[in-house]
Enzyme design. Structure first.
Site, PDB file in Angstrom:
ATOM      1  N   ASP A 147       0.806  -1.215   0.000  1.00  0.00           N
ATOM      2  CA  ASP A 147       0.000   0.000   0.000  1.00  0.00           C
ATOM      3  C   ASP A 147       0.845   1.274   0.000  1.00  0.00           C
ATOM      4  O   ASP A 147       0.323   2.369  -0.224  1.00  0.00           O
ATOM      5  CB  ASP A 147      -0.855   0.029   1.274  1.00  0.00           C
ATOM      6  CG  ASP A 147      -2.294  -0.347   1.004  1.00  0.00           C
ATOM      7  OD1 ASP A 147      -2.731  -0.202  -0.147  1.00  0.00           O
ATOM      8  OD2 ASP A 147      -2.973  -0.766   1.947  1.00  0.00           O
TER       9      ASP A 147
HETATM   10  C1  GLC Z   1      -1.575  -3.422   5.522  1.00  0.00           C
HETATM   11  C2  GLC Z   1      -2.814  -3.423   4.662  1.00  0.00           C
HETATM   12  C3  GLC Z   1      -2.671  -4.371   3.508  1.00  0.00           C
HETATM   13  C4  GLC Z   1      -1.390  -4.141   2.766  1.00  0.00           C
HETATM   14  C5  GLC Z   1      -0.199  -4.168   3.706  1.00  0.00           C
HETATM   15  C6  GLC Z   1       1.093  -3.829   3.023  1.00  0.00           C
HETATM   16  O1  GLC Z   1      -1.491  -4.612   6.232  1.00  0.00           O
HETATM   17  O2  GLC Z   1      -3.949  -3.786   5.411  1.00  0.00           O
HETATM   18  O3  GLC Z   1      -3.768  -4.235   2.641  1.00  0.00           O
HETATM   19  O4  GLC Z   1      -1.266  -5.130   1.789  1.00  0.00           O
HETATM   20  O5  GLC Z   1      -0.420  -3.237   4.745  1.00  0.00           O
HETATM   21  O6  GLC Z   1       1.170  -2.492   2.657  1.00  0.00           O
END
Ligand code: GLC
Ligand code: GLC
Length: 815
Positions: free
Chosen positions: A485
């Site tokens: 993300d």
């Molecule tokens: C958090 C989010 C997830 C994402 C991860 C890596 O756990 O909930 O959706 O893939 O971060 O950024």
């Protein structure tokens, strides 16, 4: 190195033996629509369905002391005031124990010969939590004391509750009847529900005004009424309504008094709302309290919690595993975590405030992978709910609110990995159940009101979405971000007031993700097998064609020489490449290219894993997300470079993505490596709890890595995709019992020195008792498979056609 507790494996409990754990250690209650979280000191809160829209009790995050609101009991005896859970008074106890079990917590505190036990749980199918309270006089003399209960009510909509005081300080309303306190704020207007806080025993006083009970200038550590030894029978008008009950006890030597407190969410349904103006019709509340006033009902409800978990866990048990950590995680705690992530996605934990993210599209799809065996019917409904938040062009709402099931417009869509995860969850569901009818279920698109397109349509739309959205290298466009993300290649933010996740322009952008390409390989391969199972060979070859094309693209465009490139930025420059100064190698592209089947015939897959081993892995903490960490902020990379080095996505150990590497090692028969890596992030295997700090029984999202100033510090426990994926690793990749379309596939990958193990697995109505032996000290390869004494070829156990419901399976490794 302090010792805070230990596992009690036979009771499936973690026993916390001192209350001052390095961080609050959390547990969950509830599996259906009503949930509670509780720490070892009785901190936490309760909600119905949705921690944002239907919160029953208050909780203040980012508070100090941390974890200061909860379900408290105070004991006042003579001058002494204490809590069985130690907090909030922190009066020194003579004995303390908290047993976190599956769906319940039992706190026992003892002082001056008085023992108070508080057993908290949510009965199956009920919208209420019960505290069974036992007070014991362990002395040889009669004892007198007063017990006080305390909760602070939340006005249901938690965000408004914690921000809009000019309103909330004037709307609070309660009613009191006998031993019951009714919290009914906003009931006069649009709410048709209220909270009951009732005691099954006669009470000697109550308070419902926080100012009266706690005092404006006091705190929960010295509430006025408790210090004075007397409730004031206050009625709250506005301000902050609370529930507090006083119970005076005279106990003979050895005597025990047992009663219960019930905290319920009551929906008035069709009943008349009022008995008279301003007087609520309390029929349902009275009925609930009357029912639980029988301690036999309380005990039966608690047994129902335990029995339900035993029955769920009996679907998968591995009783004889040579490694204790893997054994207890796979049999108990990992499955408990899968239940929590399935129910709560990333909404409510010690670190998720319940007003934030709701259910995540990619998160909830992945959570199903570790949950589907437990309650496939619920997984089925969840898949359809998630799919319904997809738009007709394949875009997915990144998050949705559990109560309304509506996509969250603030964050929107454009996280280009999202659509593909639906294929993984759907295929996992069908492999578990064989139920193809799910594919025909109408679930429609969020932007096509009344549309009835079936789930299979969504799956094809998702594939098409990736194909339609590709960049200069023919790799998938990343959009706002992919699984990571924080890899925001189109955000270019220089403005501290904007969100990395939504800022910037993704339309027309060229930034591409190799991780999505790998995920596409994985998803299409899954789908090819599904179409074969459905007998649709033409569709299978059509999808196979997409797989082949993407594989070719990956091998031609994304191999960096010793590992797979992570992405190409908006200017088409590589990310996660030897040409980068920092962030040369990322874990996700190694993982997903390998899992998707890239690098199988040219040695690259193995090299990619070896690169992870060399640059990212340490046996103490696991694999960092990338290397070297970014030492400065890069607007062309976004949030990933915003974290200080060694934390979160900037080269922290992000447990979730480690699990994919574990699977990668098992694909190559590296049993030692797979287990070693598995243990490197396993909470049960953490040695120094003052360093790790987080719960030893569930995964944390992140551990500060070797590149950080605080290596080994776990953070953000419970709600992480690590839950589901670790269960997949342990149960399917290491122990190797894999649900497949036509039957259970057996393909373990274990350390050579393991002599064997056993698994009991219920699958499509049949209980398989599987004994694996390893006479030749191999890691992988099934040499022989015997089904009820009959040798069969291959390693897939066919489904019995003669009505057998119990099947004995003998597996010998060593091919
Ligand atoms: C958090 C989010 C997830 C994402 C991860 C890596 O756990 O909930 O959706 O893939 O971060 O950024
Ligand atoms: C609140 C609002 C204000 C409004 C007043 C009366 O104080 O902030 O805008 O005029 O209530 O409704």
């Amino acid at each position: 190195m302090a010792n805070y507790g230990h596992f009690d494996d036979s009771n499936r409990e973690y026993v916390i033996t001192r209350p001052d754990t390095p961080l609050p250690w959390l547990n969950y209650f509830g599996q259906d629509e009503f949930f509670g979280m509780a720490t070892q000191t009785a901190g936490g809160y309760t909600f119905w369905k949705d921690a944002k829209l239907r919160r029953l009790t208050r909780y203040r995050y980012n508070n100090n002391p941390m974890d200061n609101d909860g379900r408290f009991l105070y004991v006042k005896q003579g001058k002494s005031v204490w809590n069985p859970g130690w907090k909030p008074t922190r009066t020194k106890l003579d004995a303390f124990e908290c047993r976190h079990g599956l769906g319940y917590s039992r706190i026992t505190g003892k002082k001056d010969g008085i023992e108070v036990e508080q057993l908290m749980f949510i009965p199956p199918g009920e919208n209420l939590e019960v505290w069974k309270i036992s007070v014991r006089n362990k002395t040889k003399k009669p004892q007198k004391l007063s017990l006080f209960s305390y909760v602070e009510f939340c006005f249901f909509e938690a965000l408004n509750d914690m921000t809009n005081y000019q309103r909330t300080y004037s709307i609070g309303e309660v009613e009191i009847e006998g031993s019951a306190i009714y919290h009914k704020t906003e009931y006069r207007e649009r709410r048709n529900h209220y909270t009951l806080f009732g005691c099954t025993r006669k009470i000697d006083g109550y308070d419902t005004s926080r100012d009266a009970f706690v005092g404006v200038h006091h705190g929960l550590h010295d509430p006025k009424a408790v210090m004075a030894g007397k409730c004031t029978n206050s009625r709250a008008f506005g301000w902050n309504p609370v529930g507090a009950q006083q119970i005076n006890l005279s106990l003979k030597p050895g005597q025990e008094e047992t009663f219960a407190i019930v905290l319920a969410y009551v929906d008035q349904g069709d009943l008349p709302k009022f008995d008279s103006p301003m007087v609520m019709n309390k029929t349902k509340g009275r009925e609930i309290l009357a029912r639980y006033s029988d301690m036999k009902v309380v005990d039966a409800a608690f047994n129902a919690v335990k029995e339900r978990w035993e029955s769920l866990l009996s679907i998968y048990q591995a009783p004889k595993v040579p490694n204790v950590h893997l054994q207890r995680m796979v049999n108990t705690w990992n499955q408990a975590q899968c239940m929590a992530t399935f129910n709560l996605s990333r909404s409510a934990s010690g670190y998720e405030t319940g007003i934030g993210r709701g259910m995540g599209y990619r998160d909830s799809n992945q959570d199903i992978l570790g949950f589907v065996h437990l309650l496939p019917a619920r997984a089925r409904q969840r898949i359809l709910d998630i799919a319904s938040t997809q738009l007709a062009d394949g875009t997915c709402f990144h998050q949705y609110q559990p109560l309304t099931k509506k996509g969250n417009a603030d964050i929107g869509g454009g996280f280009n990995d999202d659509p593909l995860w639906l294929i993984l969850s759907t295929c996992a569901y069908i492999r578990e159940t064989g139920d193809l009818t799910i594919l025909n279920e109408p679930c429609g698109y969020a932007d096509k009101p009344g549309s009835k397109d079936p789930l299979l349509h969504h799956i094809e739309t998702s594939i098409q979405y990736t194909l339609n959205n590709r960049g200069p290298h023919a790799l998938p466009l990343i959009g706002h971000a992919d699984w990571n993300d924080c890899l925001n290649l189109n955000c270019h933010s220089k403005e501290p007031n904007e969100s990395f996740q939504t800022a910037g322009d993704i339309a027309g952008s060229k930034a591409e993700s190799v991780m999505i390409a790998g995920l596409f390989l994985y998803a299409t391969r899954d789908l090819v097998k599904l179409y074969h199972f459905m007998g649709q060979t033409q569709d299978a070859s059509r999808i196979q064609g997409h797989y082949d094309d993407m594989l070719k693209t990956v091998e031609e465009q994304a191999w960096d020489g010793a590992w797979y490139t992570r992405a190409f930025d908006a200017e088409s420059k590589p990310i996660g490449s030897k040409v980068c100064k920092e962030g040369k190698i990322y874990i996700e592209s190694q993982a997903w290219c390998v899992l998707g089947g890239a690098g199988q015939n040219n040695g690259r897959a193995k090299k990619a894993l070896q690169a992870v081993d060399k640059y990212l892995y340490t046996p103490e903490h696991g694999c960092a997300l990338q290397y070297p960490p970014y030492s400065t902020y890069h607007s062309e990379l976004g949030e990933v470079s915003s974290y200080p080095p060694g934390y979160k996505e900037n080269a922290g150990v992000f447990s979730h993505n480690n699990t994919w590497i574990h699977i990668g090692w098992t694909m190559f028969g590296e049993g030692e490596k797979a287990l070693e890596y598995y243990l490197s992030i396993c909470p049960s295997a953490k040695k120094d709890h003052d360093v790790y700090r987080s719960e030893p029984y569930v995964y944390a999202q992140m551990t500060a890595s070797q590149f950080s100033p605080t290596p080994g510090e776990g953070k953000n426990s419970w709600l992480t995709g690590t839950g589901a994926w670790s269960f997949v690793v342990a149960s399917q990749s290491i122990l190797g019992v894999q649900p497949d379309y036509t039957g259970l596939r057996i393909d373990p990958c274990i350390p050579k020195k393991w002599k064997g193990f056993s698994v009991s697995r219920k699958f499509r109505g049949v209980t398989y008792s599987i004994e694996v032996t390893n006479p030749k000290s191999k890691s992988k390869g099934v040499k022989s498979l015997k089904i009820d004494g009959q040798k069969i070829a291959g390693n897939v156990i066919p489904l019995p056609t003669d009505g057998r419901t119990a099947v004995k399976v003998e597996v010998t490794l060593g091919a």
